[in-house]
Design a protein around this motif. Structure first.
Motif, PDB file in Angstrom:
ATOM      1  N   SER A 102       0.876  -1.207  -0.226  1.00 37.65           N
ATOM      2  CA  SER A 102      -0.041  -0.219   0.038  1.00 37.65           C
ATOM      3  C   SER A 102       1.050   1.237  -0.169  1.00 37.65           C
ATOM      4  O   SER A 102       1.683   1.404   0.981  1.00 37.65           O
ATOM      5  N   PRO A 103       0.906   2.350  -1.081  1.00 34.85           N
ATOM      6  CA  PRO A 103       1.358   3.287  -0.877  1.00 34.85           C
ATOM      7  C   PRO A 103       0.393   4.612  -0.525  1.00 34.85           C
ATOM      8  O   PRO A 103       0.572   5.506  -0.711  1.00 34.85           O
ATOM      9  N   ASN A 104      -0.970   4.116  -0.172  1.00 34.72           N
ATOM     10  CA  ASN A 104      -1.925   5.019   0.316  1.00 34.72           C
ATOM     11  C   ASN A 104      -2.051   4.830   1.844  1.00 34.72           C
ATOM     12  O   ASN A 104      -2.179   3.630   2.365  1.00 34.72           O
ATOM     13  N   LEU A 105      -2.202   6.052   2.566  1.00 39.18           N
ATOM     14  CA  LEU A 105      -2.412   5.821   3.967  1.00 39.18           C
ATOM     15  C   LEU A 105      -3.676   5.445   4.441  1.00 39.18           C
ATOM     16  O   LEU A 105      -3.501   4.504   5.464  1.00 39.18           O
ATOM     17  N   ILE A 106      -4.570   5.221   3.615  1.00 36.96           N
ATOM     18  CA  ILE A 106      -5.941   4.791   4.151  1.00 36.96           C
ATOM     19  C   ILE A 106      -5.767   3.305   4.076  1.00 36.96           C
ATOM     20  O   ILE A 106      -6.185   2.518   4.922  1.00 36.96           O
ATOM     21  N   SER A 107      -5.381   2.734   2.978  1.00 32.45           N
ATOM     22  CA  SER A 107      -5.084   1.263   2.957  1.00 32.45           C
ATOM     23  C   SER A 107      -4.041   0.591   3.754  1.00 32.45           C
ATOM     24  O   SER A 107      -3.887  -0.299   4.279  1.00 32.45           O
ATOM     25  N   ILE A 108      -3.257   1.513   4.174  1.00 31.50           N
ATOM     26  CA  ILE A 108      -2.017   1.189   5.027  1.00 31.50           C
ATOM     27  C   ILE A 108      -2.571   1.139   6.469  1.00 31.50           C
ATOM     28  O   ILE A 108      -2.143   0.185   7.379  1.00 31.50           O
ATOM     29  N   LEU A 109      -3.624   1.956   6.708  1.00 32.17           N
ATOM     30  CA  LEU A 109      -4.197   2.058   8.118  1.00 32.17           C
ATOM     31  C   LEU A 109      -5.014   0.499   8.354  1.00 32.17           C
ATOM     32  O   LEU A 109      -5.160   0.060   9.376  1.00 32.17           O
ATOM     33  N   LEU A 110      -5.595  -0.040   7.186  1.00 32.45           N
ATOM     34  CA  LEU A 110      -6.302  -1.264   7.146  1.00 32.45           C
ATOM     35  C   LEU A 110      -5.288  -2.302   7.580  1.00 32.45           C
ATOM     36  O   LEU A 110      -5.654  -3.199   8.632  1.00 32.45           O
ATOM     37  N   GLY A 111      -4.031  -2.421   7.103  1.00 36.56           N
ATOM     38  CA  GLY A 111      -3.049  -3.390   7.488  1.00 36.56           C
ATOM     39  C   GLY A 111      -2.602  -3.055   8.852  1.00 36.56           C
ATOM     40  O   GLY A 111      -2.091  -4.055   9.481  1.00 36.56           O
ATOM     41  N   TRP A 112      -2.290  -1.673   9.046  1.00 32.82           N
ATOM     42  CA  TRP A 112      -1.690  -1.300  10.506  1.00 32.82           C
ATOM     43  C   TRP A 112      -2.442  -1.885  11.383  1.00 32.82           C
ATOM     44  O   TRP A 112      -2.002  -2.365  12.377  1.00 32.82           O
ATOM     45  N   ARG A 143      -2.023   1.466  19.910  1.00 31.16           N
ATOM     46  CA  ARG A 143      -2.967   2.426  19.458  1.00 31.16           C
ATOM     47  C   ARG A 143      -2.583   3.766  19.340  1.00 31.16           C
ATOM     48  O   ARG A 143      -3.092   4.660  18.725  1.00 31.16           O
ATOM     49  N   VAL A 144      -1.438   4.135  20.142  1.00 32.28           N
ATOM     50  CA  VAL A 144      -0.791   5.629  19.841  1.00 32.28           C
ATOM     51  C   VAL A 144      -0.433   5.704  18.473  1.00 32.28           C
ATOM     52  O   VAL A 144      -0.695   6.638  17.968  1.00 32.28           O
ATOM     53  N   LEU A 150      -4.188   7.862  11.768  1.00 33.71           N
ATOM     54  CA  LEU A 150      -5.315   8.668  11.391  1.00 33.71           C
ATOM     55  C   LEU A 150      -5.156  10.011  11.442  1.00 33.71           C
ATOM     56  O   LEU A 150      -5.816  10.682  10.682  1.00 33.71           O
ATOM     57  N   LEU A 151      -4.594  10.884  12.242  1.00 31.98           N
ATOM     58  CA  LEU A 151      -4.213  12.456  12.208  1.00 31.98           C
ATOM     59  C   LEU A 151      -3.560  12.431  10.794  1.00 31.98           C
ATOM     60  O   LEU A 151      -3.790  13.519  10.245  1.00 31.98           O
ATOM     61  N   GLY A 152      -2.833  11.565  10.397  1.00 34.45           N
ATOM     62  CA  GLY A 152      -1.727  11.882   9.091  1.00 34.45           C
ATOM     63  C   GLY A 152      -2.658  11.929   8.249  1.00 34.45           C
ATOM     64  O   GLY A 152      -2.550  12.502   7.163  1.00 34.45           O
ATOM     65  N   ILE A 153      -3.619  11.071   8.102  1.00 34.20           N
ATOM     66  CA  ILE A 153      -4.780  10.837   7.159  1.00 34.20           C
ATOM     67  C   ILE A 153      -5.571  12.041   6.847  1.00 34.20           C
ATOM     68  O   ILE A 153      -5.681  12.672   5.896  1.00 34.20           O
ATOM     69  N   MET A 177       3.815  18.654   5.642  1.00 27.58           N
ATOM     70  CA  MET A 177       4.911  17.634   5.502  1.00 27.58           C
ATOM     71  C   MET A 177       5.518  17.184   6.741  1.00 27.58           C
ATOM     72  O   MET A 177       5.826  15.946   7.173  1.00 27.58           O
ATOM     73  N   LYS A 178       6.098  18.438   7.234  1.00 33.70           N
ATOM     74  CA  LYS A 178       7.105  18.058   8.476  1.00 33.70           C
ATOM     75  C   LYS A 178       6.022  17.454   9.521  1.00 33.70           C
ATOM     76  O   LYS A 178       6.610  16.548  10.214  1.00 33.70           O
ATOM     77  N   MET A 179       4.977  18.145   9.876  1.00 27.17           N
ATOM     78  CA  MET A 179       3.980  17.464  10.879  1.00 27.17           C
ATOM     79  C   MET A 179       3.658  15.950  10.423  1.00 27.17           C
ATOM     80  O   MET A 179       3.529  15.236  11.477  1.00 27.17           O
ATOM     81  N   LEU A 180       3.533  15.578   9.158  1.00 28.56           N
ATOM     82  CA  LEU A 180       3.133  14.313   8.814  1.00 28.56           C
ATOM     83  C   LEU A 180       4.258  13.451   9.003  1.00 28.56           C
ATOM     84  O   LEU A 180       4.205  12.251   9.462  1.00 28.56           O
ATOM     85  N   CYS A 181       5.410  14.035   8.923  1.00 31.42           N
ATOM     86  CA  CYS A 181       6.838  13.159   8.820  1.00 31.42           C
ATOM     87  C   CYS A 181       6.624  12.803  10.539  1.00 31.42           C
ATOM     88  O   CYS A 181       7.242  11.763  10.914  1.00 31.42           O
ATOM     89  N   PHE A 182       6.442  13.747  11.353  1.00 33.46           N
ATOM     90  CA  PHE A 182       6.407  13.503  12.793  1.00 33.46           C
ATOM     91  C   PHE A 182       5.216  12.438  13.392  1.00 33.46           C
ATOM     92  O   PHE A 182       5.677  11.714  14.184  1.00 33.46           O
TER      93      PHE A 182
END
Length: 570
Positions: A102-112, A143-144, A150-153, A177-182
């Motif tokens: 998955s290169p997509n954050l939503i589908s990554i969340l499913l696996g995550w 869960r953290v 989720l916030l990144g999405i 992007m800096k916030m997303l990286c964090f």
């Protein structure tokens, strides 16, 4: 059932590895996308990325999973819920596969999230209080990271899509992007158990040993490293890279120190995994994702083999996990101890074994780079501690006196348990060389003095000597440890992280959350929110209903009210 699952996964592994080699040498990758829903210029799409990295990792995950499933047939024999166990392991593998491609954050969340949920189910598989506590610690720690994803999405919705591979280079310096990286770094640190989230990884040893072999080699704990390898272009040279270097080095040192005071066989290997994850994270902080990925793959093979050997020993040794209750196993379990020593040598970075090609290159690149003295010392000490606890483990379990008692069934008779080790031991010997030819086809230019070049071998030899000699006089060693009891407790308890994660922080956090829930959600919000609003609306609607009933009394009262009001105004 486990045999058919094993064959299916093995076929998938072979095809994935062949496709990975083709993609690697042709320089071609495939990006498959289809739209599920479009709303307000944002499209929710299902995407797959099939490049050499994802396909190679996929091949290794399915290979190790197939061996673990076959091994489970012997290890879980007689378990009344064996089918449930096999289904859970398969769900675990499917979640990891979804995350890898998955290169997509939503589908990554499913696996995550799938990894987090299924890992909880597997940790509490043996239904007792210890397993329940370990499962809860694992779930809450992870869960953290789930919340960070989720916030990144929500943050990425500002860019009009969630395919992060398109945005890493183009908007690299932006604040969002800096916030997303964090957020991604925080999620990866929880999943890969870096300080201060390290307590859950040894606690997850409450799961059955086949699960530990899968979790600690190629699935759950490597998910965070893999995600950061994908996000590395956006983090390169930033403050987050320096943070990763510091936290990875500290985790590596802390885990190596803790393993030297541990007597539980599975926890020693778990702390070894934690140490190697620290190595991967720290080299990611250096800006070398290819080397981190290289070590991730080579480590997966010998760590799965190490856990399988530990499972066979525990299974045979009356289900004891204390290494002091073992000893002299070479005589009774020659095949298992051979594989155990093979995996241990690969872990220590023995020249020309799998771990040597990745670990030695990582250490040399770190020593050659602009590294500060603290990180340098952490690398050196962690390397020595790795060989030290390995020599200690070898002394207690493989050599020495046999401590099992007369009624023992220690043997290598089960082919279901020993057969998967053969393939993985082949990988532990030769996979490092093959991966180095594939991933690093052109030689790195390593320029360093002869002292730094030989430092790794010197530290490793010194660590092996210290680990073996200290424990030869183990009785004196135990007596001397009482002189430094507070230091031993601090080093052996992972710097009090399990206490801080449970009674120290998490318990207070949960209790405070309960108070806020009672006072807020069930108190003020309920009184001044939905419940009170409902009562007010009911009264207003009742009044309107009366006004619409054409009652003469209501009209007379309204007429008198307006008459009195007009007289008062005049």
């Amino acid at each position: 059932m486990y045999v058919s699952s094993m064959v299916f996964l093995l076929m998938g592994s072979i095809s994935s590895l062949i496709m990975a080699v083709v993609c690697l040498y042709s320089g071609v990758g495939y990006f498959i996308e289809w739209e599920i829903i479009s709303s307000n210029s944002n499209s929710v799409v299902m995407t797959l990325i099939l490049d050499w990295m994802s396909l190679m990792f996929l091949g290794f995950v399915t290979l190790i999973s197939s061996m673990v499933l076959y091994y489970s047939g012997g290890y879980m024999e007689g378990d009344p819920n064996m089918n449930r166990f096999i289904y859970l392991v398969l769900m675990f593998v499917v979640s990891m596969v979804a995350l890898i491609v998955s290169p997509n954050l939503i589908s990554i969340l499913l696996g995550w999230d799938g990894l987090g949920l299924v890992s909880y189910c597997l940790v509490i598989y043996y239904q007792n209080e210890k397993s329940a506590a370990a499962g809860m610690l694992t779930a809450l720690s992870n869960r953290v990271g789930d919340v960070a994803i989720l916030l990144g999405i929500s943050l990425m919705s500002a860019y009009g899509g969630w395919n992060f591979v398109f945005y890493l280079n183009s908007i690299c310096g932006s604040e969002a992007m800096k916030m997303l990286c964090f957020l991604v770094m925080l999620a990866a640190m929880t999943k890969s158990a870096q300080i201060p989230f390290s307590a859950w990884l040894p606690a997850a040893m409450a799961a059955p040993t086949p699960v530990s072999a899968l979790v600690h080699s190629s699935t759950l704990v490597t998910a965070g490293v893999y995600l950061l390898v994908r996000f590395e272009p956006a983090m390169h040279g930033s403050v987050y890279s320096q943070t990763l270097l510091l936290l990875g080095g500290t985790t590596m040192f802390m885990a190596g120190l803790g393993a030297n005071f541990e007597y539980d066989l599975k926890k020693i290997i778990a702390l070894s995994t934690l140490s190697q994850l620290g190595v991967m994270m720290s080299i990611l902080g250096f800006g070398m994702p290819d080397l981190a990925f290289f070590h991730l793959l080579s480590h997966a093979l010998f760590k799965a083999l190490l856990f399988m050997c530990a499972g066979v020993i525990i299974h045979s040794a009356k289900d004891y996990q204390d290494i002091r209750m073992m000893g002299g196993l070479t005589k009774y379990m020659p095949l298992t101890t051979f594989h155990l020593n093979l995996a241990n040598l690969a872990l220590c970075g023995m020249p020309f074994m799998a771990g040597f090609y990745s670990k030695d290159l990582i250490l040399e690149m770190a020593f050659m780079g602009s590294i500060n003295y603290i990180s340098f010392l952490m690398y050196v000490f962690a390397t020595g501690l790795t060989v030290c606890y390995t020599a200690r483990l070898t002394y207690y379990s493989v050599t020495g006196e046999f401590n099992m008692g007369s009624l023992h069934t220690v043997n290598d008779e089960s082919s279901l348990l020993t057969s998967p080790m053969m393939l993985l031991s082949l990988g532990a010997v030769s996979a490092g060389a093959m991966l180095s030819w594939l991933i690093v086809p052109y030689p790195y230019m390593v320029c360093m003095s002869s002292f730094y070049k030989s430092l790794v071998l010197i530290v490793s030899g010194l660590g092996a000597w210290v680990g073996y000699v200290l424990n030869l006089g183990s009785f004196l060693y135990v007596l001397n440890s009482f002189k430094y009891y507070s230091m031993v407790v601090f080093g052996g308890s992972m710097w009090f992280l399990p206490f801080l994660s449970t009674q120290g922080i998490m318990q207070k956090f949960l209790l405070n959350g309960f108070d806020v829930f009672k006072m807020g959600d069930q108190g003020w919000f309920e009184n001044k929110g939905g419940y009170n609003l409902n009562k007010s609306l009911m009264k207003s609607s009742g009044l309107l209903e009366k006004m619409q009933d054409n009652s003469i009394k209501l009209y007379m009262i309204t007429f008198l009210f307006w008459a009195i009001l007009s007289i008062m105004i005049m």
